[in-house]
Design a protein around this motif. Structure first.
Motif, PDB file in Angstrom:
ATOM      1  N   ARG A   1     -43.910 -55.922  34.242  1.00 26.23           N
ATOM      2  CA  ARG A   1     -45.267 -55.885  34.036  1.00 26.23           C
ATOM      3  C   ARG A   1     -45.859 -54.660  32.563  1.00 26.23           C
ATOM      4  NH1 ARG A   1     -50.397 -56.846  38.009  1.00 26.23           N
ATOM      5  NH2 ARG A   1     -49.048 -58.231  39.164  1.00 26.23           N
ATOM      6  N   VAL A   2     -45.230 -53.605  32.766  1.00 29.73           N
ATOM      7  CA  VAL A   2     -45.495 -52.543  31.770  1.00 29.73           C
ATOM      8  C   VAL A   2     -44.961 -53.093  30.495  1.00 29.73           C
ATOM      9  CG1 VAL A   2     -45.102 -50.141  30.939  1.00 29.73           C
ATOM     10  CG2 VAL A   2     -45.627 -50.920  33.427  1.00 29.73           C
ATOM     11  N   LEU A   3     -43.554 -53.508  30.422  1.00 26.55           N
ATOM     12  CA  LEU A   3     -42.925 -54.137  29.401  1.00 26.55           C
ATOM     13  C   LEU A   3     -43.551 -55.338  28.724  1.00 26.55           C
ATOM     14  CD1 LEU A   3     -39.152 -53.644  30.325  1.00 26.55           C
ATOM     15  CD2 LEU A   3     -40.277 -52.306  28.563  1.00 26.55           C
ATOM     16  N   ALA A   4     -44.170 -56.188  29.423  1.00 28.32           N
ATOM     17  CA  ALA A   4     -45.066 -57.477  29.068  1.00 28.32           C
ATOM     18  C   ALA A   4     -46.140 -56.925  28.555  1.00 28.32           C
ATOM     19  CB  ALA A   4     -45.200 -58.457  30.200  1.00 28.32           C
ATOM     20  N   GLY A   5     -46.915 -55.842  28.878  1.00 28.68           N
ATOM     21  CA  GLY A   5     -48.170 -55.523  28.399  1.00 28.68           C
ATOM     22  C   GLY A   5     -47.725 -54.739  26.667  1.00 28.68           C
ATOM     23  N   LEU A   6     -46.734 -54.574  26.715  1.00 29.45           N
ATOM     24  CA  LEU A   6     -46.252 -54.096  25.236  1.00 29.45           C
ATOM     25  C   LEU A   6     -45.600 -55.081  24.514  1.00 29.45           C
ATOM     26  CD1 LEU A   6     -44.583 -50.834  26.640  1.00 29.45           C
ATOM     27  CD2 LEU A   6     -46.931 -51.003  25.387  1.00 29.45           C
ATOM     28  N   GLY A   7     -45.459 -56.206  24.790  1.00 29.82           N
ATOM     29  CA  GLY A   7     -44.771 -57.405  24.222  1.00 29.82           C
ATOM     30  C   GLY A   7     -43.528 -57.263  24.246  1.00 29.82           C
ATOM     31  N   LEU A   8     -42.937 -56.758  25.149  1.00 28.39           N
ATOM     32  CA  LEU A   8     -41.225 -56.562  25.373  1.00 28.39           C
ATOM     33  C   LEU A   8     -40.728 -56.798  26.598  1.00 28.39           C
ATOM     34  CD1 LEU A   8     -41.531 -52.721  24.276  1.00 28.39           C
ATOM     35  CD2 LEU A   8     -40.469 -54.764  22.675  1.00 28.39           C
ATOM     36  N   GLY A   9     -39.645 -57.020  26.825  1.00 36.01           N
ATOM     37  CA  GLY A   9     -38.870 -57.384  28.027  1.00 36.01           C
ATOM     38  C   GLY A   9     -37.771 -56.673  28.325  1.00 36.01           C
ATOM     39  N   PHE A  10     -37.063 -56.954  29.316  1.00 38.57           N
ATOM     40  CA  PHE A  10     -35.712 -56.256  29.689  1.00 38.57           C
ATOM     41  C   PHE A  10     -34.516 -56.333  28.845  1.00 38.57           C
ATOM     42  CE2 PHE A  10     -37.525 -56.658  34.369  1.00 38.57           C
ATOM     43  CZ  PHE A  10     -37.637 -55.146  34.332  1.00 38.57           C
ATOM     44  N   GLU A  11     -34.654 -57.351  27.804  1.00 35.05           N
ATOM     45  CA  GLU A  11     -33.679 -57.624  26.918  1.00 35.05           C
ATOM     46  C   GLU A  11     -33.712 -56.289  25.897  1.00 35.05           C
ATOM     47  OE1 GLU A  11     -37.009 -60.270  25.658  1.00 35.05           O
ATOM     48  OE2 GLU A  11     -36.252 -59.700  27.349  1.00 35.05           O
ATOM     49  N   HIS A  12     -34.875 -55.891  25.766  1.00 35.76           N
ATOM     50  CA  HIS A  12     -35.171 -54.631  24.725  1.00 35.76           C
ATOM     51  C   HIS A  12     -34.637 -53.199  25.386  1.00 35.76           C
ATOM     52  CE1 HIS A  12     -38.019 -57.845  23.633  1.00 35.76           C
ATOM     53  NE2 HIS A  12     -37.395 -57.641  22.559  1.00 35.76           N
ATOM     54  N   VAL A  13     -34.529 -53.102  26.618  1.00 40.97           N
ATOM     55  CA  VAL A  13     -34.029 -51.825  27.209  1.00 40.97           C
ATOM     56  C   VAL A  13     -32.740 -51.366  26.745  1.00 40.97           C
ATOM     57  CG1 VAL A  13     -33.794 -50.661  29.480  1.00 40.97           C
ATOM     58  CG2 VAL A  13     -35.566 -52.276  29.171  1.00 40.97           C
ATOM     59  N   VAL A  14     -32.501 -49.984  26.378  1.00 35.74           N
ATOM     60  CA  VAL A  14     -31.164 -49.637  26.073  1.00 35.74           C
ATOM     61  C   VAL A  14     -30.630 -48.479  26.746  1.00 35.74           C
ATOM     62  CG1 VAL A  14     -31.593 -49.925  23.578  1.00 35.74           C
ATOM     63  CG2 VAL A  14     -32.383 -48.137  24.387  1.00 35.74           C
ATOM     64  N   GLN A  15     -31.856 -48.008  27.592  1.00 34.74           N
ATOM     65  CA  GLN A  15     -31.387 -46.891  28.688  1.00 34.74           C
ATOM     66  C   GLN A  15     -32.352 -46.960  29.872  1.00 34.74           C
ATOM     67  OE1 GLN A  15     -32.888 -43.608  29.246  1.00 34.74           O
ATOM     68  NE2 GLN A  15     -31.132 -42.886  30.588  1.00 34.74           N
TER      69      GLN A  15
END
Length: 132
Positions: free
Chosen positions: A63-77
């Motif tokens: 939910r937080v990532l979506a609010g930023l226009g991001l997703g789990f595919e962008h997580v690096v750590q």
């Protein structure tokens, strides 16, 4: 380095302490650790068991990532904090693994702790790189 952007997002879980949901600078996004709180009703008790709490925690991160226009595919750590490490490590991992493609799992640290806010069993924070 550009000035950091401090994000407090509508629709994300209510902060349980004084913090931003995420801080962004130069394409890097540091997302505050999330618990298994209910973003729609903060008074709801945490779910029972580490599996249910891990699902809810990951959904809150989503939910937080979506609010930023991001997703789990962008997580690096990621950093995972577990209150009952020996008991809950394998069960948490089984749930956690379902949120990332097998060939794109982020770097990770997992730490056993003596306690978490609200008596939670798991807390997870992530570092994200915004795509160019």
């Amino acid at each position: 380095m550009s000035a950091p952007i401090f994000h407090l997002l509508a629709g994300a879980p209510a902060p349980v302490a004084p913090y931003s949901h995420a801080v962004e600078v130069d394409g890097w996004v540091l997302v505050t650790g999330q618990l298994a709180t209910d973003p729609d009703d903060d008074s709801t008790p945490l779910p029972e068991g580490v599996e249910a709490q891990t699902v809810k925690t990951m959904e809150n991160l989503k939910r937080v990532l979506a609010g930023l226009g991001l997703g789990f595919e962008h997580v690096v750590q990621a950093r995972v904090f577990i209150a009952e490490f020996e008991r809950d490590y394998a069960a948490m991992n089984a749930v956690y693994a379902t949120y990332f493609a097998e060939d794109r799992r982020p770097a990770r640290t997992c730490i056993g702790v003596t306690g978490l806010a609200r008596g939670a069993l798991v807390e997870i924070d992530v570092v994200v790189r915004r795509p160019d």
